[in-house]
Motif scaffolding. Structure first.
Motif, PDB file in Angstrom:
ATOM      1  N   LEU A  20      20.720  32.459 126.810  1.00 60.52           N
ATOM      2  CA  LEU A  20      21.942  32.361 127.614  1.00 60.52           C
ATOM      3  C   LEU A  20      23.016  31.549 126.891  1.00 60.52           C
ATOM      4  N   VAL A  21      22.624  30.410 126.344  1.00 63.76           N
ATOM      5  CA  VAL A  21      23.602  29.538 125.661  1.00 63.76           C
ATOM      6  C   VAL A  21      24.166  30.226 124.421  1.00 63.76           C
ATOM      7  N   ALA A  22      23.303  30.871 123.623  1.00 66.12           N
ATOM      8  CA  ALA A  22      23.771  31.567 122.422  1.00 66.12           C
ATOM      9  C   ALA A  22      24.769  32.661 122.791  1.00 66.12           C
ATOM     10  N   ASP A  23      24.525  33.330 123.909  1.00 66.75           N
ATOM     11  CA  ASP A  23      25.430  34.382 124.374  1.00 66.75           C
ATOM     12  C   ASP A  23      26.740  33.781 124.880  1.00 66.75           C
ATOM     13  N   LEU A  24      26.629  32.681 125.601  1.00 68.50           N
ATOM     14  CA  LEU A  24      27.805  32.002 126.161  1.00 68.50           C
ATOM     15  C   LEU A  24      28.753  31.520 125.055  1.00 68.50           C
ATOM     16  N   ILE A  25      28.157  30.990 123.967  1.00 66.63           N
ATOM     17  CA  ILE A  25      28.959  30.439 122.868  1.00 66.63           C
ATOM     18  C   ILE A  25      29.903  31.487 122.277  1.00 66.63           C
ATOM     19  N   LYS A  26      29.456  32.728 122.257  1.00 68.59           N
ATOM     20  CA  LYS A  26      30.260  33.808 121.654  1.00 68.59           C
ATOM     21  C   LYS A  26      31.570  34.046 122.389  1.00 68.59           C
ATOM     22  N   THR A  27      31.581  33.748 123.705  1.00 72.95           N
ATOM     23  CA  THR A  27      32.784  34.037 124.508  1.00 72.95           C
ATOM     24  C   THR A  27      33.536  32.788 124.946  1.00 72.95           C
ATOM     25  N   CYS A  28      32.952  31.610 124.673  1.00 75.15           N
ATOM     26  CA  CYS A  28      33.585  30.361 125.130  1.00 75.15           C
ATOM     27  C   CYS A  28      34.853  30.068 124.326  1.00 75.15           C
ATOM     28  N   SER A  29      35.898  29.631 125.015  1.00 74.52           N
ATOM     29  CA  SER A  29      37.167  29.348 124.333  1.00 74.52           C
ATOM     30  C   SER A  29      37.095  28.082 123.483  1.00 74.52           C
ATOM     31  N   ARG A  30      36.106  27.235 123.738  1.00 71.74           N
ATOM     32  CA  ARG A  30      35.957  26.002 122.962  1.00 71.74           C
ATOM     33  C   ARG A  30      34.824  26.193 121.957  1.00 71.74           C
ATOM     34  N   LYS A  31      35.037  25.728 120.725  1.00 68.77           N
ATOM     35  CA  LYS A  31      33.987  25.820 119.716  1.00 68.77           C
ATOM     36  C   LYS A  31      32.865  24.849 120.070  1.00 68.77           C
ATOM     37  N   VAL A  32      31.673  25.407 120.244  1.00 70.75           N
ATOM     38  CA  VAL A  32      30.538  24.567 120.632  1.00 70.75           C
ATOM     39  C   VAL A  32      29.277  25.134 119.975  1.00 70.75           C
ATOM     40  N   SER A  33      28.351  24.255 119.628  1.00 70.56           N
ATOM     41  CA  SER A  33      27.074  24.684 119.048  1.00 70.56           C
ATOM     42  C   SER A  33      25.951  24.113 119.904  1.00 70.56           C
TER      43      SER A  33
END
Length: 717
Positions: free
Chosen positions: A386-399
């Motif tokens: 879920l998190v890996a998928d969310l990161i792709k669309t999040c407007s903020r750069k996050v790892s």
């Protein structure tokens, strides 16, 4: 035994250094303090050597006490001889002392003591001497005594044999010889009880046989556990000729009238007394060795885990995965304070994935989250997807990073967690802990019983007091090597600082809350129950980042502040140059003048001078800065994606006797067997790997059913 000489020999130290260490320990100085601030007195031994020295000192002192006790008992029996005195003096182990004591130790009722009570000891003396010129039966007639319970020649001879058998068993030199033969030549065997072992856990130990001298520690612990669970029957086996021949060499003489009796007695003594006793000793020695090895392995794994590089200056979201009760979320700021919390339900049975993504995205943007720390327990794989998928669309750069959550539930249900977060439920506390473990591993992990942190093997089978003692020592060394911020440290962290007890740590925090900010180390002397000795032990390990004196933010001890002033004056330098990092030429200046001369002029030894210079060059440095940072990810692999020969980056999570477990970004850690670690011979995985190391590995095989991944570090370009 003169203990200081013995320790000097064992640790390859000058005798004066050994004497100094003993004095320092007896004066109540802690190991971190001795290691850091008394280097001139012990030749700059590190903290591990000093802890081993202290352990051995304690053992030798107990050994001497035992020797004194044995000497007293034997003298009371009026049996003290020069030979016994010499044997006791030379004994280096408690086992050797016990062997010497054995013949004089008050015995419970045995076959030998019963025979002695019947008056058969003189007959035993005659038979053992093996000098008679007539059948033993003729001599034995003289010892028939109905009143004492000896009604026949056969009973008299049998009683005498019992006395002789016990004498053989009590022979200290013989026991030592046989013990050494068993240690070198015996095998340890196991028979598997298939019916008792329903899960087939110990199937690999079916008809097991291994050499006592070579068997690895983890196998000993596995055999012990299998035996405890009644799935294995374990025993020591040795060719009796090797041992019986040795007894015959010592006790058998050529005499036609006593030959068979002596041989029978040797066999009886060995079968009934000597071997069962020596077998127990051998098993006990193997277990002790295995326990110490396992504890040492736990210690080796724990140190790099605690000293992982902190992810400072990051806002972190802690993500504690779960199923039925949802996933608990906590966001912490750069100081570790909680900014926001939530519970989302993207996992079965609710499967509210899109709702969870929206909520998490809002929290990331609102709180300016930099990194998501995901606990690696139940439901972690679904959460990572879920998190890996969310990161792709999040407007903020996050790892994100996977965090070992071992012990998080222990902490979250503890009194300490309840005191820290009285308004949060247990699960939210766990999410905070997961986030803080990434931000500052040392500060968070020390709140947990170290045995629950999840590195090592068979920790629950270890002698718990010894395990706790060693691991607490490791934590203490780590905390003091890093140093502690006096104005932010928790009671838990402060209590591991040299010289600070739990109650004194609470007093420091209470004082800090009253004055709002501690401005200097000297101010510690105002803390309730902070005496001169405790201050001496702790002051150098406590840091004040924005205090009145720049030296308070270094590992320079206050006792050396005067030496620093002299050093700066000697080369026309100032405190301001320390603050602005303008002392890079100081080592060259000292070298030009001569470090011995400089040390003498400022009144310290050369080791202390070198430590002072290192601190002046980098005030406020964190020794963890050189450690590898946690592995940050933005995408995910699953076990199904893995194929043989695939090369991956990984992080070592645990080092054990037979290999290392490596996190390669899937839910299951892969095993690199010791044979797959290096092309060169290594005696133990820890020779080349430690927890936290970043490594390249190649997939050998994947077993989806058993969830096993085999990896290699060999043959990678």
């Amino acid at each position: 035994m003169e203990i200081s000489k013995q320790l000097a020999y064992e640790f390859n130290l000058k005798e004066i250094y050994a004497e100094n260490i003993i004095t320092l320990i007896d004066e109540g100085n802690t190991i971190p303090f001795i290691a850091r601030y008394r280097k001139e007195m012990h030749g700059a031994c590190d903290d591990q050597v000093l802890r081993d020295f202290a352990d051995r000192l304690n053992y030798l002192r107990n050994l001497n006490k035992e020797k004194e006790k044995v000497e007293k008992v034997i003298k009371e029996q009026e049996k003290w001889t020069d030979e016994i005195a010499k044997a006791l003096e030379d004994a280096l182990t408690l086992t050797e002392v016990e062997d010497i004591y054995r013949p004089y130790k008050p015995k419970r009722k045995t076959r030998a003591t019963v025979a002695i009570a019947k008056g058969l000891e003189p007959l035993a003396d005659i038979i053992q001497a093996q000098e008679i010129n007539e059948p033993v039966e003729n001599v034995a007639k003289n010892y028939i005594n109905e009143e004492k319970g000896v009604s026949s020649v056969e009973e008299a001879i049998a009683g005498a044999k019992d006395i002789i058998a016990e004498r053989f068993s009590d022979d200290a030199n013989l026991r030592k010889t046989l013990r050494e033969i068993i240690a070198k030549k015996a095998n340890i065997t196991a028979v598997w009880d298939e019916e008792a072992d329903e899960k087939k856990t110990y199937e690999n130990y079916k008809d097991f046989k291994g050499e006592v001298a070579k068997i690895p520690s983890h196998r000993i612990l596995a055999l012990n556990r299998g035996e405890k669970e009644k799935c294995l029957k374990v025993s020591i086996e040795i060719n009796p000729k090797l041992t019986l021949t040795e007894i015959e060499k010592v006790y058998k003489k050529e005499n036609e009238y006593t030959d068979q009796i002596i041989l029978d007695t040797i066999q009886d003594s060995y079968d009934r007394l000597l071997f069962p006793s020596l077998e127990r000793e051998c098993r006990s020695a193997l277990t002790d060795r295995a326990n110490e090895q396992a504890i040492k392995m736990f210690e080796l794994n724990l140190k790099p885990l605690l000293l992982q590089a902190p992810l400072k200056n990051n806002v972190i979201m802690g993500y504690d995965p779960g199923y039925y009760n949802g996933c608990k979320i906590a966001v912490i700021d750069t100081k570790g304070d909680v900014l926001d919390t939530a519970v989302v339900h993207p996992t079965p049975p609710q499967n509210r994935v899109e709702e969870a993504k929206a909520k998490l995205t809002d929290m990331i943007v609102k709180n300016k989250v930099d990194i998501i720390a995901i606990g690696n327990g139940t439901a972690s794989k679904e959460s990572e997807i879920l998190v890996a998928d969310l990161i792709k669309t999040c407007s903020r750069k996050v790892s994100y990073a996977m965090v070992n959550e071992a012990g998080a539930s222990v902490y979250s249900a503890s009194k300490l967690a309840a005191k820290e977060f009285p308004d949060y439920d247990v699960n939210l506390r766990s999410a905070v802990s997961i986030a803080r473990r990434l931000q500052d591993p040392l500060a968070e992990l020390i709140k947990i019983d170290v045995k629950s942190i999840g590195v090592g093997q068979y920790q629950h089978d270890m002698p718990q007091n010894r395990l706790t003692e060693v691991l607490n020592g490791t934590v203490e060394d780590c905390v003091n090597s890093v140093g502690v911020d006096l104005n932010t440290a928790s009671v838990s962290l402060l209590s591991y600082v040299s010289g600070i007890s739990g109650s004194l740590a609470e007093n420091i925090v209470d004082y800090r809350s009253q004055v709002k900010h501690i401005d200097s180390r000297d101010e510690l002397l105002k803390v309730k129950k902070m005496g001169p000795k405790a201050y001496e032990q702790c002051a150098g390990f406590l840091r004040i980042t924005d205090g009145k004196n720049i030296l308070d933010n270094t590992a320079v001890h206050p006792e050396s502040y005067g030496a620093v002033e002299k050093l700066l004056k000697l080369f026309n330098l100032t405190d301001e140059q320390i603050k602005s990092h303008e002392l890079t030429n100081l080592p060259a200046l000292i070298h030009e003048k001569g470090e011995n001369k400089v040390a003498e002029e400022i009144g310290v030894g050369v080791p202390t001078l070198n430590d002072i210079v290192a601190e002046l060059l980098k005030p406020g440095r964190d020794v963890r800065e050189n450690m590898p940072l946690p592995e940050l990810r933005s995408d995910i692999l699953s076990m199904e994606d893995l194929k043989p020969d695939m090369v991956l980056d990984g992080v070592v999570r645990n080092v054990i006797d037979f290999g290392a477990f490596v996190d390669i970004g899937v839910h299951q850690d892969g095993l690199v067997h010791i044979s797959q670690i290096s092309d060169s011979f290594i005696s133990h995985p820890s020779d080349v790997l430690k927890v936290g190391d970043k490594v390249k590995v190649k997939v050998l095989s994947v077993d989806l059913n058993k969830k096993r991944i085999s990896l290699t570090m060999k043959g990678i370009e």
